[in-house]
Each structure stands twice: as structure tokens, then as C-alpha cells.
Design a protein around this motif. Structure first.
Motif, PDB file in Angstrom:
ATOM      1  N   ASN A  48       0.773  -1.256   0.067  1.00  0.00           N
ATOM      2  CA  ASN A  48      -0.067  -0.046   0.095  1.00  0.00           C
ATOM      3  C   ASN A  48       0.887   1.134   0.070  1.00  0.00           C
ATOM      4  OD1 ASN A  48      -1.580   2.370   1.154  1.00  0.00           O
ATOM      5  ND2 ASN A  48      -3.185   0.938   1.593  1.00  0.00           N
ATOM      6  N   ASP A  49       1.187   2.027  -1.197  1.00  0.00           N
ATOM      7  CA  ASP A  49       2.057   3.232  -1.245  1.00  0.00           C
ATOM      8  C   ASP A  49       1.778   4.069  -0.359  1.00  0.00           C
ATOM      9  OD1 ASP A  49       3.254   1.509  -3.113  1.00  0.00           O
ATOM     10  OD2 ASP A  49       2.071   2.465  -4.854  1.00  0.00           O
ATOM     11  N   ILE A  50       0.426   4.673  -0.180  1.00  0.00           N
ATOM     12  CA  ILE A  50       0.175   5.529   0.633  1.00  0.00           C
ATOM     13  C   ILE A  50       0.605   5.213   2.207  1.00  0.00           C
ATOM     14  CG2 ILE A  50      -1.886   6.882   1.864  1.00  0.00           C
ATOM     15  CD1 ILE A  50      -3.438   6.416  -0.862  1.00  0.00           C
ATOM     16  N   PHE A  51       0.297   3.850   2.627  1.00  0.00           N
ATOM     17  CA  PHE A  51       0.704   3.684   4.081  1.00  0.00           C
ATOM     18  C   PHE A  51       2.267   3.424   4.113  1.00  0.00           C
ATOM     19  CE2 PHE A  51       1.808   0.268   7.156  1.00  0.00           C
ATOM     20  CZ  PHE A  51       1.180   0.969   8.160  1.00  0.00           C
ATOM     21  N   ALA A  52       2.668   3.076   3.103  1.00  0.00           N
ATOM     22  CA  ALA A  52       4.167   2.724   3.101  1.00  0.00           C
ATOM     23  C   ALA A  52       4.988   4.009   3.128  1.00  0.00           C
ATOM     24  CB  ALA A  52       4.615   1.820   1.928  1.00  0.00           C
ATOM     25  N   THR A  53       4.545   5.009   2.315  1.00  0.00           N
ATOM     26  CA  THR A  53       5.297   6.420   2.365  1.00  0.00           C
ATOM     27  C   THR A  53       4.979   7.082   3.718  1.00  0.00           C
ATOM     28  OG1 THR A  53       5.099   6.697  -0.150  1.00  0.00           O
ATOM     29  CG2 THR A  53       5.193   8.718   1.071  1.00  0.00           C
ATOM     30  N   GLY A  54       3.963   7.191   4.121  1.00  0.00           N
ATOM     31  CA  GLY A  54       3.420   7.723   5.424  1.00  0.00           C
ATOM     32  C   GLY A  54       4.323   6.926   6.682  1.00  0.00           C
ATOM     33  N   LEU A  55       4.149   5.678   6.657  1.00  0.00           N
ATOM     34  CA  LEU A  55       5.165   4.996   7.631  1.00  0.00           C
ATOM     35  C   LEU A  55       6.384   5.397   7.410  1.00  0.00           C
ATOM     36  CD1 LEU A  55       5.141   3.089   9.985  1.00  0.00           C
ATOM     37  CD2 LEU A  55       5.567   1.267   8.155  1.00  0.00           C
ATOM     38  N   LEU A  56       7.327   5.457   6.414  1.00  0.00           N
ATOM     39  CA  LEU A  56       8.716   5.726   5.948  1.00  0.00           C
ATOM     40  C   LEU A  56       8.954   7.159   6.613  1.00  0.00           C
ATOM     41  CD1 LEU A  56      11.215   5.281   4.546  1.00  0.00           C
ATOM     42  CD2 LEU A  56      10.279   6.135   2.582  1.00  0.00           C
ATOM     43  N   PHE A  57       8.052   7.948   6.204  1.00  0.00           N
ATOM     44  CA  PHE A  57       8.682   9.244   6.551  1.00  0.00           C
ATOM     45  C   PHE A  57       8.039   9.718   7.980  1.00  0.00           C
ATOM     46  CE2 PHE A  57       8.951   9.866   2.052  1.00  0.00           C
ATOM     47  CZ  PHE A  57       9.780  11.068   1.826  1.00  0.00           C
ATOM     48  N   PHE A  58       7.163   9.202   8.604  1.00  0.00           N
ATOM     49  CA  PHE A  58       7.001   9.427  10.226  1.00  0.00           C
ATOM     50  C   PHE A  58       8.295   8.771  10.861  1.00  0.00           C
ATOM     51  CE2 PHE A  58       5.260   8.459  14.163  1.00  0.00           C
ATOM     52  CZ  PHE A  58       4.981   9.495  14.626  1.00  0.00           C
ATOM     53  N   CYS A  59       8.635   7.373  10.588  1.00  0.00           N
ATOM     54  CA  CYS A  59       9.737   6.830  11.279  1.00  0.00           C
ATOM     55  C   CYS A  59      11.006   7.590  11.036  1.00  0.00           C
ATOM     56  CB  CYS A  59       9.781   5.240  10.880  1.00  0.00           C
ATOM     57  SG  CYS A  59       8.433   4.382  11.312  1.00  0.00           S
ATOM     58  N   LEU A  60      11.376   8.270   9.829  1.00  0.00           N
ATOM     59  CA  LEU A  60      12.499   8.497   9.407  1.00  0.00           C
ATOM     60  C   LEU A  60      12.583   9.773  10.355  1.00  0.00           C
ATOM     61  CD1 LEU A  60      14.851   9.036   7.528  1.00  0.00           C
ATOM     62  CD2 LEU A  60      13.319  10.229   5.987  1.00  0.00           C
ATOM     63  N   HIS A  61      11.520  10.600  10.348  1.00  0.00           N
ATOM     64  CA  HIS A  61      11.584  11.698  11.248  1.00  0.00           C
ATOM     65  C   HIS A  61      11.775  11.696  12.625  1.00  0.00           C
ATOM     66  CE1 HIS A  61       9.792  15.075  13.193  1.00  0.00           C
ATOM     67  NE2 HIS A  61      10.106  15.921  12.552  1.00  0.00           N
ATOM     68  N   GLU A  62      10.988  10.609  13.205  1.00  0.00           N
ATOM     69  CA  GLU A  62      11.436  10.434  14.834  1.00  0.00           C
ATOM     70  C   GLU A  62      12.699   9.735  14.901  1.00  0.00           C
ATOM     71  OE1 GLU A  62       8.681  11.028  16.880  1.00  0.00           O
ATOM     72  OE2 GLU A  62       8.378  11.946  14.823  1.00  0.00           O
ATOM     73  N   ILE A  63      13.187   8.925  14.244  1.00  0.00           N
ATOM     74  CA  ILE A  63      14.599   8.342  14.375  1.00  0.00           C
ATOM     75  C   ILE A  63      15.430   9.387  14.242  1.00  0.00           C
ATOM     76  CG2 ILE A  63      16.109   6.481  13.451  1.00  0.00           C
ATOM     77  CD1 ILE A  63      13.634   4.670  12.713  1.00  0.00           C
ATOM     78  N   MET A  64      15.460   9.875  13.068  1.00  0.00           N
ATOM     79  CA  MET A  64      16.398  10.916  13.048  1.00  0.00           C
ATOM     80  C   MET A  64      16.507  12.161  14.115  1.00  0.00           C
ATOM     81  SD  MET A  64      18.777  10.497  10.676  1.00  0.00           S
ATOM     82  CE  MET A  64      19.301  12.056  11.031  1.00  0.00           C
TER      83      MET A  64
END
Length: 307
Positions: A48-64
């Protein structure tokens, strides 16, 4: 919904039972480097591209954000590093760090999370690609460098505007709660400020792609990673002999931004020093003395001409 993450539409890889198995299948595809393989496996496995991109960017932001803040939290508690602390008499307490972290987390989940989860439809609308293979390294480097320059200009003018009257009193004052900043305080701000200044980070790539139709999500990932790294470091409160601005003099860094928090005015730019230098808004005693000397020299020159 099945992801179509490959530029070559003839390639169709169904998601396997696990991410690892999906990745192993995609590794058999030619002309993809290891990062591209992981990227394709991620989108294929999620499906699911919408979910995949949302999860990717949210996790990237929090981890960084929190990952880069953690070393500064530790350094604050090691006496050896006190000699590098810019305002060495003001060390953040555990209570201040905890209160700041709670506020930032609320902002992340209540303000920033919503637009992140709807980012992929915007990408599809304006032509931001998420396909593999990725663009060339030179193309990504050029775009990230351009985003740094454009965001710096955006940040300078809107940050400077937030220091006027009611804008400061009701919005920007929250960010200045800590006169001696620390890493976690980078995004400690009023929701309006988060959205306004955050647009420079997210909105500029969107506008760039709207006009050029040339941008990849992986490039945005690199850009956000570096921008978060820069923002947290600028609030770290430490000046080292190996700090980046010693090698790139136009870079701002912690020494530049710490003066802004200390004096509550001046040094409005985010990444570079050019705007503050050319528009005479540099903060600190040295900058003030330099401006006074320039004004004095100018006045003496005018007086000589008059005589």
C-alpha cells in the motif's frame, strides 16, 4: 493494493510471506544497487503505497530527530565536554529535557503526523517519483543543495518576521523558553511556527517538483535527514574545534544559533550566515561592535566630505 515501484512496468514482483523473502526475490533483478533493492522490497512488501510512504517518513523523522538528540543529551551529562559548551553556566536539567520531549512528541503526533500520512497522494499528483532505480547521485546532490539554499532564505525571512510584536508574543516566544538551547529543543515550538517554518523543509521540494516534474522520494528522504541533523546540531549548544563551520565558513551551526537564543534577536537564518551578514542582523557582542565601527567609520567619512 499492490505497489508498482519499478520504472520498468514489465517487472511484477508479488509480496512474499515476509519482508526478507520479498527482498531476496528482488535481489535477483539486475541493475539495482543494495539501497534500491531494499527500497523496492519495502514498497512491494507493504503493498500500500500511501501507508508505506507515510510510515517511512514518520519513522524517518522520529528516528533522526530523537536519534540525533540522544548524543547531545548524553554529552550534557559528561563533565569533560563542559569546556565546549557555549553557555557553560546554563545546563539543561532532566526536568527541562523531559518537559521539552513531551511537548515535541505531542507536536509530532498531533500536528506533523496528519500531513505526513497524506504525503503520497500529493506526490502522485505533482509527479514526485518513488520508483527504482533512483536518479543519479549528481542530480540528488544538486537538488538537496538547492533545497538547503532555498529553505535558508525562507527560514530567515519568516523567522525574522516572527520576532515582531504579536507574532513573537503569541507564537515564537515558546521556542525561546530556553535561552541556552539543547538538541531536543530544535522543534519545541508553537504549532503555527511548526507549520510555517516547516513549510520551508517540505513545501520547497513540492514547489520545485510542481514546476520541474523532477524529484524522487528518496531525494526527499536524504534532504529531510540532513535538515533534521542540521536543526538538532544548531540547537546543541556546543562549539567544537571540528564543528562544520570551521571547514565551511558560511555554515551557521550551533555557535551561530546559540547567539540567537542568548540575545533573543539576530542570526535568523537556519543553515548559512549570508543573509544575516549582508542584512546586518548578526547577533552577539562581536557583531554589534562590528556594526558600530562600520557606522562610526561611515559617519566620519560623511563628516569629512561635508567639511
Amino acid at each position: 493494493m499492490v505497489s508498482k515501484v519499478f520504472t520498468d512496468s514489465s517487472i511484477a514482483v508479488p509480496a512474499q510471506e515476509t519482508f526478507l523473502k520479498t527482498w531476496q526475490v528482488i535481489r535477483q533483478i539486475d541493475n539495482l544497487n543494495s539501497i534500491e533493492q531494499l527500497w523496492a522490497a519495502y514498497y512491494t512488501y507493504i503493498g500500500n503505497d500511501i501507508f508505506a510512504t507515510g510510515l517511512l517518513f514518520f519513522c524517518l523523522h522520529e528516528i533522526m530527530y530523537f536519534g540525533r538528540s540522544l548524543p547531545w543529551f548524553i554529552i550534557d551529562r559528561i563533565p569533560y565536554f563542559r569546556k565546549y559548551k557555549i553557555q557553560d553556566t546554563k545546563m539543561p536539567s532532566n526536568k527541562e529535557q523531559w518537559e521539552c520531549m513531551k511537548s515535541v512528541l505531542i507536536s509530532h503526533f498531533m500536528v506533523e503526523a496528519f500531513p505526513i500520512w497524506f504525503f503520497h497522494p500529493i506526490c502522485e499528483k505533482i509527479g514526485i517519483s518513488f520508483y527504482v532505480p533512483f536518479p543519479s547521485l549528481s542530480s540528488m546532490a544538486f537538488q538537496v543543495s538547492l533545497f538547503f539554499l532555498l529553505e535558508d532564505a525562507w527560514h530567515y525571512w519568516f523567522h525574522r518576521g516572527l520576532h515582531y510584536g504579536s507574532f513573537y508574543k503569541y507564537i515564537h516566544k515558546q521556542h525561546h523558553r530556553y535561552a541556552a538551547p539543547f538538541g531536543l529543543a530544535a522543534e519545541y515550538a508553537h504549532p503555527i511556527e511548526v507549520m510555517l517554518l516547516g513549510f520551508g523543509t517540505v513545501g520547497i521540494p513540492i514547489i520545485w517538483c510542481y514546476f520541474t516534474r523532477d524529484l524522487h522520494l528518496f531525494t526527499i528522504c536524504i534532504w529531510i535527514t540532513l535538515r533534521l541533523y542540521q536543526a538538532v546540531d544548531a540547537h546543541s549548544g556546543y562549539e567544537f574545534p571540528w564543528s562544520f563551520h570551521h571547514f565551511l565558513p558560511i555554515w551557521a551551526g550551533a555557535e551561530h544559533h546559540d547567539e540567537h537564543h542568548h540575545h533573543f534577536i539576530g542570526n535568523y537564518a537556519s543553515s548559512f550566515r549570508m543573509w544575516d551578514f549582508f542584512l546586518s542582523t548578526e547577533a552577539g557582542d562581536i557583531a554589534k561592535k562590528t556594526r558600530e565601527n562600520k557606522q562610526k567609520a561611515k559617519a566620519e567619512k560623511l563628516a569629512k566630505k561635508a567639511n
